[in-house]
Design an enzyme around this catalytic site. Structure first.
Site, mmCIF file in Angstrom:
data_model
loop_
_atom_site.group_PDB
_atom_site.id
_atom_site.type_symbol
_atom_site.label_atom_id
_atom_site.label_comp_id
_atom_site.label_asym_id
_atom_site.label_seq_id
_atom_site.Cartn_x
_atom_site.Cartn_y
_atom_site.Cartn_z
ATOM 1 N N ASP A 1 34.440 -44.216 -25.779
ATOM 2 C CA ASP A 1 35.526 -43.364 -25.304
ATOM 3 C C ASP A 1 36.290 -44.132 -24.226
ATOM 4 O O ASP A 1 35.908 -45.240 -23.828
ATOM 5 C CB ASP A 1 34.960 -42.033 -24.776
ATOM 6 C CG ASP A 1 35.963 -40.890 -24.896
ATOM 7 O OD1 ASP A 1 37.187 -41.147 -24.837
ATOM 8 O OD2 ASP A 1 35.536 -39.732 -25.039
ATOM 9 N N GLU B 1 40.021 -31.313 -21.329
ATOM 10 C CA GLU B 1 38.821 -31.923 -20.764
ATOM 11 C C GLU B 1 38.426 -31.295 -19.428
ATOM 12 O O GLU B 1 38.382 -30.082 -19.288
ATOM 13 C CB GLU B 1 39.004 -33.448 -20.684
ATOM 14 C CG GLU B 1 39.189 -34.071 -22.057
ATOM 15 C CD GLU B 1 39.186 -35.588 -22.039
ATOM 16 O OE1 GLU B 1 38.870 -36.199 -21.005
ATOM 17 O OE2 GLU B 1 39.505 -36.184 -23.083
#
Length: 610
Positions: free
Chosen positions: A292, A498
């Protein structure tokens, strides 16, 4: 003539040679510097001709909100990406880059693209074929912009709606998530029956490399914290969180992304057991495992400290390509030193590069490295917007319809004399689309091309119907409530993504509860919730509203809501997640076993008598 002879002797340049033969031929010609370059993914803002050619960079990506310029259209994106590609092709071996982006509900970074409902809404449709068609439409629009790879789908199984990425999950049941992994076959195409399990697949130039994420357990973190810790036995991890990856791998998914999160305290980005022994060996995944964003830095405490050790741990655990995204020079320097010192085996580097080259050959990048401009008319086209409109219709979940079953409030009368439309989300395309739209956290306002709920209502009602809109209902309007046949109240969450979306209270923001009650106690009201998850519904909201609908974050095609509210289509959506009464009931129990929910997993009314 000499150049032609040299080319003909290069197996990797022969499109008719088997993929594995091409991989091994090219790998045999590569220096360590070229191999490490292929393992490096940088952000477009640090990409240049010299950076790409001097470092043999393997991949470039756009972080969310990183455009060629604001409101750049697809052809502008294609111009930029083709420029990067020409630089990569000018390097010694001419290895093309693979360009990636977070196209998670359409090509959502690009102005004018079709924006589909977020995953939680698609989970409510229970329609795997629809999700596959969304994948196919998305692939065309993304490829039209020159991009080869999307970091989607998220196949997290949701354990707690306090998680800021709740709307990126298809639901709380592994079965629902497994079914909706059909997006991969839409994006990449259907592999033939004889296709070997675990081997990456891409049908052709109109298809897009997919990425199943985030491996593994990202949806099950304690208290729903982003990048948190999933506390679970291996048996539970396998049965709940690993399960969707079996479906993804069987469809030939080309890439998998490691999770920021931990499993029982072990950071996924450095977990050899899960990344190599489980994903690559047990599940047989032969594609690329990508980190990521800045993922290697999460390995250390405090994050970002001792970067060299993070690189060592991450690569040895099984990460093949690193989303650096800015400090590429340090990454290349550290990994080179680690290989030369023997701390990272050359076999691990070769394995990573084999996987990267395999995906590039499967994707046809060596034959067709540049954008197919004939795809540009597909961007935001009517056919794609109709698919998105269908998805909106099928994702709406009717939670309440009338004060009693024999007195339904919906469908609404489109020929009513006077309608009041109010709320923060009634006429705001950005709020309607949610996060990962134009930017990572999204933006309110008219951020792209689309149809708001208010636009859709005005288009749907009769010629003699008067529609009054106020973002916040005024005292004067509420005082003259007798003049309205009914009200449509649209409230919900502003866009987020997020960590910014982590929420321990889950109360309707922007004064939503008060807006609802102030209108509903005076005018018969349909209340529409635009959220990425269930929220706390206070008793006055439940009692005073005539009808209540979960619309999630439906995207650009607001007409899909009017289609259902006015009765052209019935409600079909079913809750993909249990709707709790209080946050102290959380976390969710697997597969809808939440004790005493307000609305259970699978709940959803319709207007027909059956």
């Amino acid at each position: 003539m000499a150049g032609e002879t040299e080319d003909s002797s290069c197996v990797y340049k022969n499109p008719d040679a088997p993929v594995e033969a091409r991989v091994q031929d090219l790998l045999s010609r590569m220096t360590l510097q070229e191999k490490i370059g292929q393992m490096t993914q940088i952000e477009r803002s640090v990409a240049s001709h010299d950076v790409l050619t001097d470092n043999f960079i393997g991949s470039v990506q756009s972080g969310a909100g990183s455009w060629p310029f604001e409101d750049a259209n697809s052809s502008d994106w294609a111009d930029m990406i083709d420029g990067f590609q020409r630089s990569a092709l000018a390097s010694r071996l001419g290895i093309p880059i693979i360009y990636g982006t977070d196209a998670v509900h359409g090509n959502n970074n690009v102005y004018g693209a079709t924006i589909f409902p977020h995953n939680i809404a698609l989970g409510a449709t229970r329609d795997a074929d629809l999700v596959k068609r969304i994948g196919a439409a998305t692939a065309l629009e993304v490829r039209a912009s020159g991009i080869h790879w999307t970091f989607a789908p998220c196949v997290a199984v949701l354990g707690d709606p306090r998680w800021g990425r709740c709307y990126e999950s298809y639901g709380e049941a592994a079965k629902i998530v497994c079914e909706k992994s059909s997006l991969i076959s839409g994006l990449q195409g259907d592999p033939p029956e004889e296709h070997p399990n675990g081997y990456p697949f891409l049908a052709g130039r109109n298809n897009l490399v997919a990425c199943a994420k985030h491996f593994v357990g990202d949806g099950g973190t304690d208290k729903g914290l982003s990048e948190g810790n999933t506390i679970a036995s291996y048996k539970d991890l396998e049965e709940i969180h690993v399960a969707p990856y079996l479906n993804c791998i069987s469809q030939g998914v080309c890439t998998v992304m490691a999770s920021f999160s931990s499993w029982n305290g072990s950071r996924l980005h450095s977990d050899y057991f899960l990344l190599t022994e489980v994903l690559k060996q047990k599940l047989g995944f032969k594609g690329v495992l990508v980190s990521d964003w800045d993922g290697l830095e999460t390995i250390s405490e405090p994050q970002g400290s001792n970067y060299r050790d993070c690189v060592k741990l991450g690569i040895n655990a099984g990460i093949d390509m690193v989303m650096v995204p800015f400090k590429y020079q340090q990454f290349i320097e550290d990994l080179t030193d680690l290989v030369e010192s023997g701390e990272v085996p050359m076999g691990r580097i070769n394995d990573a590069v084999e996987r990267i080259l395999r995906v590039k050959f499967v994707a046809g990048l060596f034959e067709y490295p540049l954008t197919d401009r004939s795809l540009l008319p597909t961007v935001g086209c009517k056919e794609h917007r109709e698919v998105a409109r269908e998805a909106v219709r099928k994702s709406l979940v009717l939670l309440k319809n009338g004060r009693s079953p024999d007195k339904p409030f919906l469908p609404l009368d489109r020929n009513a004399k006077r309608i009041l439309v109010v709320g923060t989300h009634a006429n705001d395309l950005g709020n309607q689309c949610g996060g990962w739209t134009k930017t990572k956290s999204g933006q309110s306002g008219k951020i792209t091309i689309g149809t708001t709920l208010l636009d859709a209502i005005k288009a749907a009602v009769g010629d003699k119907t008067e529609v009054i809109y106020e973002k916040t209902p005024s005292k004067e309007t509420l005082a003259s409530c007798e003049g309205f046949s009914y009200a449509i109240v649209a409230v919900g969450e502003p866009p987020y993504a997020e960590m910014r979306g982590d929420n321990s209270e889950l109360i309707i923001p922007l004064n939503g509860n008060n807006i609802v009650t102030s209108v509903a106690e005076k005018i018969p009201s349909l209340v529409i919730l635009f959220t990425g998850r269930p929220m706390v519904l206070e008793m006055p909201v439940l009692e005073k509203t005539e009808a209540l609908v979960a619309a999630w974050f439906p995207g650009t095609e607001g007409q899909g809501m009017a289609d259902v509210f006015f009765g052209d289509y019935d409600f079909k959506g079913k809750l993909p997640v249990s709707w709790f009464k209080r946050v102290d009931q959380l976390p969710l129990k697997a597969d809808g076993n939440l004790n005493d929910p307000l609305f259970p997993l699978g709940f959803g009314l319709n207007c027909s008598s059956d």
